[in-house]
Design a protein around this motif. Structure first.
Motif, mmCIF file in Angstrom:
data_model
loop_
_atom_site.group_PDB
_atom_site.id
_atom_site.type_symbol
_atom_site.label_atom_id
_atom_site.label_comp_id
_atom_site.label_asym_id
_atom_site.label_seq_id
_atom_site.Cartn_x
_atom_site.Cartn_y
_atom_site.Cartn_z
ATOM 1 N N SER A 33 63.005 -28.600 27.753
ATOM 2 C CA SER A 33 63.815 -29.777 27.429
ATOM 3 C C SER A 33 64.269 -30.498 28.685
ATOM 4 O O SER A 33 64.311 -31.741 28.731
ATOM 5 C CB SER A 33 65.021 -29.362 26.580
ATOM 6 N N GLU A 129 66.172 -36.792 22.450
ATOM 7 C CA GLU A 129 67.027 -35.727 21.926
ATOM 8 C C GLU A 129 66.459 -35.122 20.643
ATOM 9 O O GLU A 129 66.463 -33.897 20.484
ATOM 10 C CB GLU A 129 68.448 -36.255 21.699
ATOM 11 N N SER A 132 63.650 -32.988 21.561
ATOM 12 C CA SER A 132 64.172 -31.788 22.226
ATOM 13 C C SER A 132 64.644 -30.768 21.202
ATOM 14 O O SER A 132 64.499 -29.551 21.419
ATOM 15 C CB SER A 132 65.324 -32.155 23.168
ATOM 16 N N GLY A 166 68.214 -27.501 22.378
ATOM 17 C CA GLY A 166 67.614 -28.810 22.645
ATOM 18 C C GLY A 166 68.658 -29.869 22.949
ATOM 19 O O GLY A 166 68.517 -30.633 23.911
ATOM 20 N N ALA A 170 69.247 -31.466 26.600
ATOM 21 C CA ALA A 170 68.885 -32.883 26.685
ATOM 22 C C ALA A 170 69.986 -33.708 27.319
ATOM 23 O O ALA A 170 69.723 -34.639 28.087
ATOM 24 C CB ALA A 170 68.559 -33.422 25.293
#
Length: 452
Positions: A33, A129, A132, A166, A170
């Motif tokens: 990520s 995002e 991710s 994630g 991110a």
């Protein structure tokens, strides 16, 4: 002695292998990520440099890029289209390992990275995002295959933990990652405070700190509301009501678009999806030319410049950004709407400052922050996640109470406009299509043998 014997397995090699697997997967997900974030920033900067002196070139690269990303996603990498958050939610709702693999796998995670970077390279108004979240959930979900080491965690818990990783990686928002796992991924089931989520998100934060250093996504914003009480309540009230209504309407538009566009437009999108994607890319390029390129990418640079007082967002920015996000969403190219929604909120904040001339000049940056949290809380209908993430992004804890008030108001207004949260409304049809596909595959051998 009985109590000691009961505690001994906690320190067995088998137990340590399970913990090492969990931590390794979390670090891999976080690292992917973070590298994805670095690549996204470079892709946006490359596109900005490309069109700086030759803005017209967007009329060629955007249609071609949209068409290419849509074709690659549809033809070779099914499951990568769109945000990635609905796919993670759909996987967590299913009890079928085969269906989960349609949404979450290492192959999907890697291809999602490159396809999203491709979209940013050609100017699509998408974020990283959502992808991710799908990347983190995919990596963590692979732990279910290591059953020989014992029960590492339930598939649902691992998916929620990966989603939190994630988000945390991110944006460098560990608290936001935990709240996202609780509020969004476990919306319709009880969240169990398990170690998988907490350990994974903490490791994601440490990985971000090691690679990128101690940074805040939008820098350190010290702006506060100086109007006092009761004057200070009006900006939060206006941002909550306006953000809730506009965010709810925008979420309904996205849900309706995902279910099928009307008329000849919908017919073209169904029968010629690649041509339709190219037309969406052309629309994005034209809009970019009309706005001086401000609608391309995530909107991060424009939002941060406005927060730091280095630039002002034009009053048309909010509407233009919404159209650009919709074009990328309707084209079904890989990419999220989470970060671009923050840019919408900043544009709404600029409109609020124009509507309320009595607001001191020093409070305008604070109004932008309120607009961001109001827009995000309305579109996602995750108020706690929204104000926690925005607070971490700006490192502005003095705005906590106004942010909370704005998020709660926006959430309430949005629910009256859009009754089903956006990501879950998108997850339901995705899960249905996956179940139909699975049933077709299971029935195909029986049908073949019957026909013979």
């Amino acid at each position: 002695m009985r109590r000691v014997r009961h505690m001994l397995p906690l320190f067995s090699p088998r137990t340590w292998r399970k913990h090492l697997l969990l931590m390794s997967a979390a670090l891999i997900a976080a690292t992917l990520s973070i590298l994805f974030a670095i690549g996204a920033d470079n892709a946006i900067e490359f596109h900005r440099e490309l069109i700086r002196d030759h803005a017209w070139i967007a009329l060629f690269i955007a249609p071609a890029g949209f068409a290419a990303m849509a074709w690659l996603s549809w033809r070779f990498f099914p499951g990568t289209e769109g945000s990635g958050i609905p796919q993670a939610i759909a996987a967590s709702l299913s009890d079928s390992p085969e269906i989960r693999r349609q949404f979450l796998s290492i192959r999907i995670a890697v291809s999602k990275i490159f396809l999203t970077l491709g979209g940013l390279l050609v100017g699509a108004s998408i974020g990283r995002e959502g992808p991710s979240v799908q990347i983190g959930a995919s990596v963590m979900h692979t732990l279910t295959r290591f059953r020989r080491f014992g029960h590492i965690g339930s598939s649902r818990d691992l998916i929620a933990a990966g989603a939190g990783v994630g988000i945390a990686a991110a944006f460098n928002t560990p608290l936001g990652g935990i709240m996202f796992a609780i509020e969004e991924m476990c919306r319709y089931r009880t969240f169990r405070a398990n170690g998988a989520t907490l350990i994974s998100v903490i490791l994601a934060g440490l990985a971000s700190l090691a690679i990128l250093g101690n940074y805040n996504y939008f820098g350190r914003t010290t702006a506060t509301l100086t109007l006092g009480w009761p004057g200070g309540i009006w900006p939060a009230l206006v941002a909550g009501v306006l953000g809730g209504f506009l965010g709810g309407v925008f979420a309904r538009l996205l849900i309706a678009s995902a279910n099928g566009l009307p008329g000849d437009t919908g017919k073209l999108a169904r029968q010629r999806p690649i041509i339709f994607a190219a037309l969406c890319g052309l629309g994005t390029a034209i809009l970019g030319l009309m706005t001086g390129g401000s609608i391309y990418g995530t909107g991060y640079a424009e939002t941060r410049a406005a927060l730091e007082g280095n630039a002002q967002l034009p009053l048309y920015f909010m509407l233009a950004k919404m159209i650009a996000i919709w074009l990328a969403f309707a084209a079904r190219i890989p990419g999220g709407i989470f970060a671009p929604t923050l840019a919408i909120g900043a544009g709404m904040g600029a409109i609020i400052t124009a509507l309320l001339p009595e607001i001191p000049a020093g409070d305008q940056a604070a109004i932008l922050v309120l607009g961001m949290v109001g827009s995000l809380a309305a579109v996602t209908q995750s108020p706690i996640t929204s104000f926690v993430i925005v607070m971490e992004m700006t490192a502005n804890h003095e705005m906590l109470l106004p942010l909370m008030a704005t998020a709660v108001i926006a959430h309430g207004i949005s629910r009256s406009v859009c009754h089903v949260p956006l990501y879950h409304a998108l997850a339901a049809p995705a899960l249905y299509r996956a179940e139909r596909k699975q049933q077709t595959q299971e029935n195909a051998p029986a049908d073949d043998s019957h026909s013979m």
